[in-house]
Enzyme design. Sequence first.
Site, short mmCIF file in Angstrom:
data_model
loop_
_atom_site.label_atom_id
_atom_site.label_comp_id
_atom_site.label_asym_id
_atom_site.label_seq_id
_atom_site.Cartn_x
_atom_site.Cartn_y
_atom_site.Cartn_z
NE ARG A 123 -3.95 2.76 -0.37
CZ ARG A 123 -5.19 2.75 0.09
NH1 ARG A 123 -5.75 3.88 0.48
NH2 ARG A 123 -5.88 1.64 0.20
CD GLU A 166 -10.81 -1.86 -8.12
OE1 GLU A 166 -9.84 -1.62 -7.37
OE2 GLU A 166 -12.00 -1.67 -7.78
CD GLU A 201 -3.03 -0.99 0.18
OE1 GLU A 201 -3.06 0.03 -0.54
OE2 GLU A 201 -3.87 -1.91 0.07
CG ASP A 251 -5.94 -7.19 -7.59
OD1 ASP A 251 -4.88 -7.46 -6.99
OD2 ASP A 251 -6.75 -6.34 -7.18
#
Length: 806
Positions: A436, A705, A432, A567
């Site tokens: 980010r 998404e 993360e 993913d």
Amino acid sequence: SYPANVYAQLPVLVDSNPFAISLWINLSPLPDDREKDGIVEDSRRPRVILSTRSEDYQGCHSDVFAMRPATGIVLYAQPHFGDGAEGDGGAKTYRIVLEYARTGKKLCRTLIGSNQNTLLVREGEWHHIALFATQISSEGDERISLYVNGDLAGRNVHESRQYSSYRPESKTTVGRFAREHGSEIELGSDNFDLGGRVGMLSYWETGDHATFTAASKRMKIQSESDEDHVVNAIFRASFDIRAIKELSLQGLTVKEPALLYSFDGQKEIKMTNDLYAEYSELPSLINEVMSGRNGTVMSELIDGMPLHQRQAFIPLGGNRYPEYKDGTYVPPKLKASERQELDEIARARSGIVKKAMQHAWSGYKKYAYGKDELLPLSQSGQDNWGGMGTTLVDSLSTLWIMGMKEEFWEARDWVKKYLDFGQVRGGVSVFETTIRNLGGLLSAYDLSGDEIFLEKADDLGMRLMRAFESRTGVPYGDVELFDGGRSYNTGWHSNEAVLSEIGTLQVEFRYLAKVTGKSEYATAVMRALDELLKLDAESGLYPTFIYNTKQELSFGNSDISIGAMGDSFYEYLLKVWLQGDKREMKYRRMYDKSVNGILDKLIHMSRPNYLTYVAEQKKDRIIHKMDHLSCFLGGNLALGAYTHPDGLKSLTAQRQLKTGKQLAYTCYQMYARSKSGLAPEFVVFDKTRDDFVKGHAPYYILRPETVETFFILYHLTKDPVYREWGWEVFQAIEEHCKTDAGYAAIHDVDTMKQDNRMESFFLAETLKYLYLLQDDTNDIDLLNTHVFNTEAHPLKLLNLARTQQK
């Protein structure tokens, strides 16, 4: 009253001054709902009560393209689908909505009537509507008040309403919405006529500027209690013309109305509210009771409404656009004029999306500036990502792309002065923090060239590097950023790394290595990826857990997911190849092998409508569940097809593109079929049901998404349908997620209850993709110049990246 398919034109402009309007409406029942493809379609649509026209513009026209302010008003009944949607006896209900122009603004303001049961309008019954635009200051500020059946339904205060310019040709139209050019009526694709009757339309001027009403006939209205008293008196008077004319005898400040149309005797058929087919003798005269300002009654129907009229969003339902279901449909080529018109629509919409970003940023700045996240309901902030100003850093590229440069440079100053990764206490997620924070800083540097962002990114990168100090070089999941901090796997998988976290660091660290000249960044992340790819994964599909605490890597389970925990690994196989200018072919080959595995083993079709979806595998068993996270795949497959080494027309590329389009349609259905127009966290496909149902995680946390896929597909194909789908998603977000301080997650997409959370990716990804979907003026080029990290931060390809100034 008059029949539903005719309308009246009054030779005055009712919104040229402060005013009060009173009228009664009776909405005729529409045809019964019909069933199509197993889905019951509600027959209702907005039903216009009255609108104004000055020059060529009718209703609340927003002329954003000609750089002129909005003009006019429109009052209409909007179908209500919440509690009380059906009244006694099953009658359909509506909310009353007003849209009006404000001084200097290009978009109209909306006042939506309350959804309380007593304030809803039911088909087949008479209801009283009163509307006030009352001047409350010498500067022209007004109070806009809407009453239904004698009770206040909504009020906006301190509004600077744009008065329409009174001209001889200016008119107020009752019973429909239209645009006219001379005597010709411009028809559209939808019918927004009233579909009912109007009676006792009364109008008073209450302001200071005379047009056609003498000062002695103006009603004196000042306070809210004045409005309450007037409404009560008119409501009691009902259809009694004498009582309306003699309101002043009741001790009120009410004068005789400047206009009073009873609509009596206009081809009336007693005891019926049926819609009439046509009138042979129209246009005919409509008599004004008060002073002979007679209008006309016309029989032409109107089928359209202005593009920029904004309404409370009502989901239009699923199973629309069925031609897109199988992924092969190509729309007819647009004419240049048609393309230009659609682009103008999209530019207007991009401006509305920008306003959403401005609203979210304003709330973050006011209540949580420098915090990791805004809590939009409690109007406070929280440091749930280690206290690194995550929302601020994650939003930098969005601020730049949307032209919010003042906010961008202000945030840059905060980064320079306050962002200190050495002060972060406790462990943070390597994954993360990379996508980010590191991605946000690098993209801000790439876009602006400001060295502060690169300095902070370099510092963060060095601190994250300790995560790669495992035996295998495959990174641990958590890292402590302070000096002397350690790295380790997260407690609930202490011996294993997550697939997506191993394979979703390369784009950021390779770019950091390029612009700083420090090759060790790229060496570490590519070693981790190469070690992973050495494992023999059947069909290119890797399990979600990898043991990384032993001497050698090994699979930690047999579960396969293209959603959570898997993913972005598959996403970055393609993007690493693209980022390196398509030279590192082993990553492209690995991507194509993985895609073939997905298409052969995980792609399935639902029943009864044959929607394409990507399933999961758990312990060699197929689980017919599709995450919202998996919706990235549609866009990724399309991008892979358009960049395929064998060309877009090759069979492999066409198979990937077709599946990508099919998945995009399914993800659109996940939104369109819900009561709110928002998609749940995942859906479950069951052949005994109608394709899919929401799973036990019915929440929507502002995920990006699906609109990411819409953006990529539009960027590549220019098919305007993806803009339309994205606009529906945005309207649902505006309708259900917006709060006074920002935007909130939704606890359940059917109940629409809000949660006190606004993830940083809503600003970084969701709003950015929605904006770029509608905006074609940016220089983003997915095929030649840019690659997006998985947090939607655009970075130039390595051969185009700027290097640090020495």
